[in-house]
Each structure stands twice: as structure tokens, then as C-alpha cells.
Write a protein that holds these residues in place. Structure first.
Motif, PDB file in Angstrom:
ATOM      1  N   ILE A 130       0.799  -1.299  -0.082  1.00  0.00           N
ATOM      2  CA  ILE A 130      -0.007  -0.022  -0.009  1.00  0.00           C
ATOM      3  C   ILE A 130       0.706   1.306  -0.012  1.00  0.00           C
ATOM      4  O   ILE A 130       1.869   1.351   0.664  1.00  0.00           O
ATOM      5  CB  ILE A 130      -0.809   0.161   1.367  1.00  0.00           C
ATOM      6  N   PRO A 131       0.505   2.376  -0.771  1.00  0.00           N
ATOM      7  CA  PRO A 131       1.437   3.415  -0.835  1.00  0.00           C
ATOM      8  C   PRO A 131       1.271   4.191   0.419  1.00  0.00           C
ATOM      9  O   PRO A 131       0.331   4.150   1.382  1.00  0.00           O
ATOM     10  CB  PRO A 131       0.838   4.266  -2.168  1.00  0.00           C
ATOM     11  N   SER A 132       2.504   4.682   0.769  1.00  0.00           N
ATOM     12  CA  SER A 132       3.025   5.439   2.024  1.00  0.00           C
ATOM     13  C   SER A 132       2.633   7.118   1.753  1.00  0.00           C
ATOM     14  O   SER A 132       2.798   7.384   0.661  1.00  0.00           O
ATOM     15  CB  SER A 132       4.085   5.276   2.636  1.00  0.00           C
ATOM     16  N   CYS A 133       2.177   7.520   2.953  1.00  0.00           N
ATOM     17  CA  CYS A 133       1.937   9.345   2.482  1.00  0.00           C
ATOM     18  C   CYS A 133       3.104   9.788   2.608  1.00  0.00           C
ATOM     19  O   CYS A 133       4.025   9.574   3.237  1.00  0.00           O
ATOM     20  CB  CYS A 133       1.090   9.587   3.850  1.00  0.00           C
ATOM     21  N   LYS A 134       3.378  10.937   1.594  1.00  0.00           N
ATOM     22  CA  LYS A 134       4.510  11.594   1.418  1.00  0.00           C
ATOM     23  C   LYS A 134       4.329  12.857   2.005  1.00  0.00           C
ATOM     24  O   LYS A 134       5.352  13.615   2.021  1.00  0.00           O
ATOM     25  CB  LYS A 134       5.034  11.340   0.050  1.00  0.00           C
ATOM     26  N   CYS A 135       3.210  13.296   2.009  1.00  0.00           N
ATOM     27  CA  CYS A 135       2.898  14.800   2.486  1.00  0.00           C
ATOM     28  C   CYS A 135       2.925  14.784   3.921  1.00  0.00           C
ATOM     29  O   CYS A 135       3.278  16.132   4.435  1.00  0.00           O
ATOM     30  CB  CYS A 135       1.534  15.040   1.942  1.00  0.00           C
ATOM     31  N   GLY A 136       2.830  13.990   4.656  1.00  0.00           N
ATOM     32  CA  GLY A 136       2.855  14.013   6.172  1.00  0.00           C
ATOM     33  C   GLY A 136       1.528  14.544   6.910  1.00  0.00           C
ATOM     34  O   GLY A 136       1.478  14.591   7.955  1.00  0.00           O
ATOM     35  N   ASN A 137       0.491  14.557   6.073  1.00  0.00           N
ATOM     36  CA  ASN A 137      -0.941  15.024   6.610  1.00  0.00           C
ATOM     37  C   ASN A 137      -1.885  14.005   6.785  1.00  0.00           C
ATOM     38  O   ASN A 137      -3.078  13.999   7.153  1.00  0.00           O
ATOM     39  CB  ASN A 137      -1.568  15.943   5.591  1.00  0.00           C
ATOM     40  N   LEU A 138      -1.147  12.770   6.699  1.00  0.00           N
ATOM     41  CA  LEU A 138      -2.082  11.359   6.757  1.00  0.00           C
ATOM     42  C   LEU A 138      -2.843  11.385   8.254  1.00  0.00           C
ATOM     43  O   LEU A 138      -3.963  10.920   8.529  1.00  0.00           O
ATOM     44  CB  LEU A 138      -1.282  10.204   6.660  1.00  0.00           C
ATOM     45  N   ASP A 139      -2.149  11.911   9.293  1.00  0.00           N
ATOM     46  CA  ASP A 139      -2.632  11.840  10.633  1.00  0.00           C
ATOM     47  C   ASP A 139      -3.648  12.405  11.009  1.00  0.00           C
ATOM     48  O   ASP A 139      -4.764  12.389  11.617  1.00  0.00           O
ATOM     49  CB  ASP A 139      -1.570  12.174  11.714  1.00  0.00           C
ATOM     50  N   GLN A 185      -7.000  -6.492   2.638  1.00  0.00           N
ATOM     51  CA  GLN A 185      -7.417  -7.768   3.158  1.00  0.00           C
ATOM     52  C   GLN A 185      -8.348  -8.476   2.640  1.00  0.00           C
ATOM     53  O   GLN A 185      -8.533  -9.765   2.544  1.00  0.00           O
ATOM     54  CB  GLN A 185      -7.575  -7.392   4.659  1.00  0.00           C
ATOM     55  N   SER A 186      -9.535  -8.061   2.005  1.00  0.00           N
ATOM     56  CA  SER A 186     -10.656  -8.419   1.614  1.00  0.00           C
ATOM     57  C   SER A 186     -10.089  -9.289   0.249  1.00  0.00           C
ATOM     58  O   SER A 186     -10.611 -10.130   0.119  1.00  0.00           O
ATOM     59  CB  SER A 186     -11.648  -7.341   1.093  1.00  0.00           C
ATOM     60  N   ASP A 187      -9.302  -8.650  -0.369  1.00  0.00           N
ATOM     61  CA  ASP A 187      -8.790  -9.186  -1.821  1.00  0.00           C
ATOM     62  C   ASP A 187      -7.986 -10.618  -1.267  1.00  0.00           C
ATOM     63  O   ASP A 187      -8.091 -11.509  -2.174  1.00  0.00           O
ATOM     64  CB  ASP A 187      -7.775  -8.308  -2.504  1.00  0.00           C
ATOM     65  N   CYS A 188      -7.257 -10.487  -0.375  1.00  0.00           N
ATOM     66  CA  CYS A 188      -6.602 -11.772   0.099  1.00  0.00           C
ATOM     67  C   CYS A 188      -7.708 -12.906   0.454  1.00  0.00           C
ATOM     68  O   CYS A 188      -7.525 -13.986  -0.009  1.00  0.00           O
ATOM     69  CB  CYS A 188      -5.734 -11.373   1.323  1.00  0.00           C
ATOM     70  N   VAL A 189      -8.719 -12.604   1.325  1.00  0.00           N
ATOM     71  CA  VAL A 189      -9.670 -13.616   1.716  1.00  0.00           C
ATOM     72  C   VAL A 189     -10.467 -13.913   0.413  1.00  0.00           C
ATOM     73  O   VAL A 189     -10.558 -15.223   0.179  1.00  0.00           O
ATOM     74  CB  VAL A 189     -10.702 -12.914   2.710  1.00  0.00           C
TER      75      VAL A 189
END
Length: 90
Positions: A42-51, A66-70
Motif C-alpha cells: 500500500i502506498p505510504s503518505c509522503k505529504c505528512g498529513n495522513l494523521d 485484506q478483503s482481496d486476500c480473503v
């Protein structure tokens, strides 16, 4: 498209329960899935505003992964498990 991700997708799609025990099938599937996730995270946040994000996009992406895995695991189960397979889908 990355060739390794493509090969892992293909392996995940062709992996099935067949004559293996459920434990063997799960172990094989899980190893492929873990490798797939390591190459296709999953891509990570690069802008720092994810919180401060109010839409919870990261949680939604993780839930979808997770749904795709199941779903992929259930697709590969032998037809004799159709009753079990239908339960999570309901």
C-alpha cells in the motif's frame, strides 16, 4: 507493470486447494500473498498529513487489501467447501 508482481498475481490466481489439505493450501497461498504484498505494498503518505486525514484512506486501502486476500483464498478452495466459502460472502 512489474514482471514479479505479474508472476505473483498469476501464481495466486492459479493456486488452488485441489488435493492438498486446507493447511497446505493456506500455507502455499499465504507465502505467495506475503511475497506479493512485499512487492506491491500500500502506498505510504509522503505529504505528512495522513494523521489529520478525515477520510481514512489508508484504513480503506488496508481493508480492501485484506478483503482481496480473503477473496482470492476462497476462490481457490475446492468445491466441496462451497458452503464454507459462501458464508464470508454473505
Amino acid at each position: 507493470m512489474d514482471q514479479k508482481v505479474f508472476c505473483l498475481e498469476k501464481s495466486l490466481s492459479s493456486t488452488s486447494h485441489n488435493s492438498k489439505s486446507v493447511t497446505e493450501y493456506f500455507s502455499e497461498f499465504k507465502a505467495l500473498w506475503d511475497e506479493y504484498i512485499s512487492y506491491h505494498p500500500i502506498p505510504s503518505c509522503k505529504c505528512g498529513n495522513l494523521d489529520s486525514c478525515s477520510c481514512n484512506i489508508l484504513k480503506h486501502l488496508m481493508d480492501r487489501q485484506q478483503s482481496d486476500c480473503v477473496m482470492k483464498f476462497l476462490v481457490g478452495l475446492h468445491d466441496s467447501y462451497s458452503a464454507f466459502r459462501s458464508q464470508p460472502l454473505l
